[in-house]
Design a protein around this motif. Structure first.
Motif, mmCIF file in Angstrom:
data_model
loop_
_atom_site.group_PDB
_atom_site.id
_atom_site.type_symbol
_atom_site.label_atom_id
_atom_site.label_comp_id
_atom_site.label_asym_id
_atom_site.label_seq_id
_atom_site.Cartn_x
_atom_site.Cartn_y
_atom_site.Cartn_z
ATOM 1 N N ASP A 8 0.822 -1.209 0.000
ATOM 2 C CA ASP A 8 0.000 0.000 0.000
ATOM 3 C C ASP A 8 0.858 1.263 0.000
ATOM 4 O OD1 ASP A 8 -2.444 -1.372 -0.042
ATOM 5 O OD2 ASP A 8 -2.474 -1.548 2.140
ATOM 6 N N GLN A 9 1.924 1.262 0.782
ATOM 7 C CA GLN A 9 2.819 2.418 0.808
ATOM 8 C C GLN A 9 3.503 2.609 -0.539
ATOM 9 O OE1 GLN A 9 5.137 1.027 4.139
ATOM 10 N NE2 GLN A 9 4.229 2.538 5.541
ATOM 11 N N ALA A 10 3.924 1.516 -1.156
ATOM 12 C CA ALA A 10 4.599 1.586 -2.454
ATOM 13 C C ALA A 10 3.668 2.194 -3.503
ATOM 14 C CB ALA A 10 5.068 0.204 -2.888
ATOM 15 N N LYS A 11 2.424 1.745 -3.520
ATOM 16 C CA LYS A 11 1.445 2.274 -4.466
ATOM 17 C C LYS A 11 1.197 3.760 -4.200
ATOM 18 C CE LYS A 11 -3.297 1.580 -6.114
ATOM 19 N NZ LYS A 11 -4.486 0.733 -6.033
ATOM 20 N N THR A 12 1.066 4.144 -2.947
ATOM 21 C CA THR A 12 0.837 5.541 -2.591
ATOM 22 C C THR A 12 2.016 6.410 -3.017
ATOM 23 O OG1 THR A 12 -0.618 4.964 -0.755
ATOM 24 C CG2 THR A 12 0.432 7.131 -0.665
ATOM 25 N N ILE A 13 3.227 5.952 -2.767
ATOM 26 C CA ILE A 13 4.430 6.692 -3.168
ATOM 27 C C ILE A 13 4.412 6.926 -4.674
ATOM 28 C CG2 ILE A 13 6.946 6.501 -3.449
ATOM 29 C CD1 ILE A 13 6.920 5.001 -0.678
ATOM 30 N N ALA A 14 4.146 5.875 -5.437
ATOM 31 C CA ALA A 14 4.165 5.972 -6.901
ATOM 32 C C ALA A 14 3.065 6.898 -7.412
ATOM 33 C CB ALA A 14 4.039 4.586 -7.519
ATOM 34 N N GLN A 15 1.852 6.743 -6.884
ATOM 35 C CA GLN A 15 0.751 7.578 -7.368
ATOM 36 C C GLN A 15 0.930 9.045 -6.984
ATOM 37 O OE1 GLN A 15 -2.747 5.289 -6.044
ATOM 38 N NE2 GLN A 15 -3.167 4.969 -8.223
ATOM 39 N N GLU A 16 1.473 9.306 -5.811
ATOM 40 C CA GLU A 16 1.720 10.693 -5.425
ATOM 41 C C GLU A 16 2.759 11.336 -6.331
ATOM 42 O OE1 GLU A 16 2.575 10.664 -1.211
ATOM 43 O OE2 GLU A 16 0.446 10.497 -0.696
ATOM 44 N N MET A 17 3.793 10.581 -6.700
ATOM 45 C CA MET A 17 4.804 11.129 -7.599
ATOM 46 C C MET A 17 4.231 11.324 -9.003
ATOM 47 S SD MET A 17 7.724 12.405 -7.878
ATOM 48 C CE MET A 17 9.470 12.201 -8.108
ATOM 49 N N GLU A 18 3.367 10.415 -9.464
ATOM 50 C CA GLU A 18 2.700 10.614 -10.758
ATOM 51 C C GLU A 18 1.961 11.952 -10.750
ATOM 52 O OE1 GLU A 18 -0.016 7.414 -11.683
ATOM 53 O OE2 GLU A 18 1.497 5.889 -11.333
ATOM 54 N N THR A 19 1.227 12.215 -9.678
ATOM 55 C CA THR A 19 0.466 13.459 -9.559
ATOM 56 C C THR A 19 1.396 14.668 -9.541
ATOM 57 O OG1 THR A 19 -1.308 12.315 -8.393
ATOM 58 C CG2 THR A 19 -1.201 14.713 -8.122
ATOM 59 N N THR A 20 2.485 14.568 -8.808
ATOM 60 C CA THR A 20 3.465 15.657 -8.763
ATOM 61 C C THR A 20 4.037 15.926 -10.143
ATOM 62 O OG1 THR A 20 4.036 15.189 -6.464
ATOM 63 C CG2 THR A 20 5.672 16.394 -7.763
ATOM 64 N N LEU A 21 4.417 14.882 -10.854
ATOM 65 C CA LEU A 21 4.996 15.058 -12.189
ATOM 66 C C LEU A 21 3.971 15.608 -13.177
ATOM 67 C CD1 LEU A 21 7.190 11.845 -12.279
ATOM 68 C CD2 LEU A 21 8.013 14.222 -12.187
ATOM 69 N N SER A 73 13.140 19.630 -19.077
ATOM 70 C CA SER A 73 14.206 20.416 -18.430
ATOM 71 C C SER A 73 13.811 20.850 -17.027
ATOM 72 C CB SER A 73 14.544 21.649 -19.271
ATOM 73 O OG SER A 73 15.121 21.268 -20.488
ATOM 74 N N GLU A 74 12.556 21.247 -16.855
ATOM 75 C CA GLU A 74 12.089 21.673 -15.531
ATOM 76 C C GLU A 74 12.082 20.504 -14.545
ATOM 77 O OE1 GLU A 74 8.345 23.937 -13.369
ATOM 78 O OE2 GLU A 74 8.324 23.719 -15.541
ATOM 79 N N ILE A 75 11.649 19.340 -15.011
ATOM 80 C CA ILE A 75 11.674 18.139 -14.154
ATOM 81 C C ILE A 75 13.114 17.826 -13.764
ATOM 82 C CG2 ILE A 75 11.311 15.635 -14.117
ATOM 83 C CD1 ILE A 75 8.782 16.165 -15.863
ATOM 84 N N ALA A 76 14.013 17.833 -14.742
ATOM 85 C CA ALA A 76 15.425 17.529 -14.460
ATOM 86 C C ALA A 76 16.020 18.536 -13.481
ATOM 87 C CB ALA A 76 16.227 17.504 -15.758
ATOM 88 N N ALA A 77 15.751 19.810 -13.676
ATOM 89 C CA ALA A 77 16.290 20.836 -12.780
ATOM 90 C C ALA A 77 15.764 20.656 -11.359
ATOM 91 C CB ALA A 77 15.939 22.226 -13.310
ATOM 92 N N THR A 78 14.508 20.278 -11.232
ATOM 93 C CA THR A 78 13.896 20.093 -9.917
ATOM 94 C C THR A 78 14.490 18.891 -9.196
ATOM 95 O OG1 THR A 78 11.835 21.105 -10.633
ATOM 96 C CG2 THR A 78 11.729 19.669 -8.691
ATOM 97 N N TYR A 79 14.603 17.771 -9.882
ATOM 98 C CA TYR A 79 14.997 16.542 -9.211
ATOM 99 C C TYR A 79 16.501 16.298 -9.189
ATOM 100 C CZ TYR A 79 10.158 15.745 -8.478
ATOM 101 O OH TYR A 79 8.864 15.890 -8.051
#
Length: 141
Positions: A8-21, A73-79
């Motif tokens: 459940d934590q793994a799925k939440t981590i992945a979905q939250e990052m999808e939303t962020t991206l 480029s913005e994603i790369a600069a952020t992460y």
């Protein structure tokens, strides 16, 4: 640093990052954000660990002037400035810019414009976890 996570934590981590991206796509170009509620479990080690793999589509407004290079480029600069992530950029087979965000716990996220240019596809691969007893890796989760 490798954290032990549950399915459940793994799925939440992945979905939250999808939303962020998805948030990197300029809002005026977004028709909708469609996150798959379920994903597939995939083996990620010879020891029997699994990861959760999911997808979000950022549907673009018809005629939107999406600039994949700027978003990548913005994603790369952020992460690249993050302690927990690094980014690799390249191009897809059809020449579109693509960002691959890789987390310190083994998770990964691919962001690129679809071949038909109708949406930005975000594929996620969660941190690895031990599959709980009674959960089949062949069913959607």
């Amino acid at each position: 640093m490798n954290e032990i996570v549950t399915i459940d934590q793994a799925k939440t981590i992945a979905q939250e990052m999808e939303t962020t991206l998805a948030g990197f796509v300029p809002p005026d170009q977004v028709a909708s954000i469609d996150q798959n509620p379920t994903g597939a479990l995939m083996s990620c080690s010879t020891e029997g660990d699994y990861l959760w793999s999911g997808q979000t589509k950022v549907m673009l407004e018809p005629g939107a002037a999406y600039d994949g290079a700027a978003v990548t480029s913005e994603i790369a600069a952020t992460y690249d400035d993050s302690e927990s992530y690094r980014t690799e950029t390249d191009t897809t087979r059809d020449g579109q810019p693509r960002a691959h965000v890789i987390g310190e716990n083994g998770e990964g996220y691919l962001v690129a414009l679809s071949v038909d240019k109708a949406f930005v596809q975000i594929l996620s691969f969660s941190p690895c976890f031990v599959l709980p007893d009674g959960v089949s890796p062949s069913k959607p989760y």
